[in-house]
Enzyme design. Structure first.
Site, PDB file in Angstrom:
ATOM      1  CG  HIS A 199      -1.904   1.080   1.303  1.00 39.01           C
ATOM      2  ND1 HIS A 199      -2.870   1.257   0.341  1.00 39.01           N
ATOM      3  CD2 HIS A 199      -2.108   2.073   2.226  1.00 39.01           C
ATOM      4  CE1 HIS A 199      -3.638   2.302   0.664  1.00 39.01           C
ATOM      5  NE2 HIS A 199      -3.184   2.814   1.795  1.00 39.01           N
ATOM      6  CG  ASN A 220      -4.691   5.234   4.217  1.00 39.14           C
ATOM      7  OD1 ASN A 220      -4.295   5.025   3.073  1.00 39.14           O
ATOM      8  ND2 ASN A 220      -5.196   4.270   4.968  1.00 39.14           N
TER       9      ASN A 220
END
EC number: 3.4.22.-
Length: 339
Positions: A286, A306
């Site tokens: 990620h 994020n």
């Protein structure tokens, strides 16, 4: 007869609803979730219960762990399903030196250099580029595994804001649709550096307002009239070197990083300093934007933005362990663009 039938049907509906706890119905309502069949709802409810039990068990010992978990919009997905949808594991162990690895690809030649920390600069104890005016609002990639696009765009937004003195939201959809010739593939996990190269060669990236996000790949619709920022090069961090990463973040601005986010603790993170000793340093899944660092209760942390919306984590952000031998691979594959 119709009244009796209606009453019986109403009782059946009440009984069916009573099989699920009110917390389940509240969670579905909060996240606007529905299912195509009763069978699918029952299956998802079982997963949701298992996740809730995991969260509750962890939070009994949250003081020892140092971070808290919370049920969120990913609650009806197993960790394996979550990882398959939102991320993709890539093994960076074979990359060795990131700069050399990129320069082995002709498209990066003349555009990449490795970060060299200034010898005379004293770094601050705390950095938070939100207060430095280099971070835009928290975004949401939705059900598209394109964290690379959000990380690349976030790093470019930071560089542009520091150069101009103001922030401007740039288009992840532009990267999603148009960087395919550079090796990216829409909603599949790909490379922030491919995205940077697209922006460099393309002469810029459109703003979000001129090229809105739709969470799936379409044909390229870039418009030069909509450009919000340009780039001229890429700066890489020596692989695994947290000290260089810290220096680059403090002196240059936000950095795009990859981490191993495959653990359930990341899926349901709420606040605190995430510490996952068994994280991989090479199998990364990620991409995020590193925007700060600091210390809280004697725990050193990295602060990352994020791309799962403002209701995940600390209003869309996460604190991860810093100075723990490159935990979760945060310094393994890190880079940022130059204007």
């Amino acid at each position: 007869m119709a009244i009796v039938y209606g009453a019986i049907l109403f009782q059946i509906i009440l009984i069916a609803c009573a099989e699920f706890p009110p917390e389940w119905h509240a969670w579905k309502a909060t996240h606007s979730i529905s299912y195509e069949s009763e069978h699918e709802e029952r299956r998802r409810h079982v997963v949701w219960q298992q996740n809730q039990e995991y969260i509750d068990q962890h939070n009994k010992y949250k003081e020892q762990f140092g971070y808290t978990l919370e049920m969120n919009k990913f609650g009806d997905m197993s960790n394996a399903e979550f990882a398959e949808l939102m991320m993709c594991v890539q093994d960076y162990n074979h990359h060795g030196n990131l700069t050399e690895s990129l320069l082995a690809d002709n498209k990066f030649k003349g555009r990449v250099r490795e970060y060299q920390a200034p010898a005379t600069v004293s770094l601050p104890e705390t950095v938070d580029w939100r207060t430095g005016g280099a971070v835009t609002h928290v975004k949401d990639q939705l059900r598209c595994g394109c964290s690379y696009a959000f990380a690349a765009v976030g790093a470019l937004e930071g560089a542009a804001a520091l150069a101009r003195g103001r922030t401007a939201s740039l288009s992840e959809q532009n990267v999603l649709d148009c960087s395919v010739p550079y090796g990216n593939h829409g909603c599949s996990c790909e490379d922030v550096n491919n995205a940077f190269m697209y922006v460099i060669d393309n002469g810029g990236l459109d703003t979000t307002s001129s090229y809105p996000y739709v969470s799936r790949q379409y044909y390229c619709k870039f418009k030069s009239s909509g450009v919000g920022a340009t780039a001229t090069g890429i700066v890489t961090i020596s692989s695994g070197d947290e000290s260089s990463l810290e220096s680059a973040l403090a002196t240059a601005g936000p950095v795009a990083v990859y981490i191993d986010a495959s653990h359930s603790s990341f899926q349901f993170y709420k606040y605190g300093v995430l510490n996952v000793p068994n994280c991989s340093r090479s199998k990364l899944s990620h991409a995020m934007i590193l925007i700060g660092y600091g210390t809280t209760s004697s725990k050193k942390y990295w602060l990352l933005k994020n791309s799962w919306g403002p209701n995940w984590g600390i209003s869309g952000y996460i604190k991860m362990s810093r100075g723990m031998s490159n935990q979760c691979g945060i310094a393994t594959y890190a880079s940022f663009p130059t204007l």
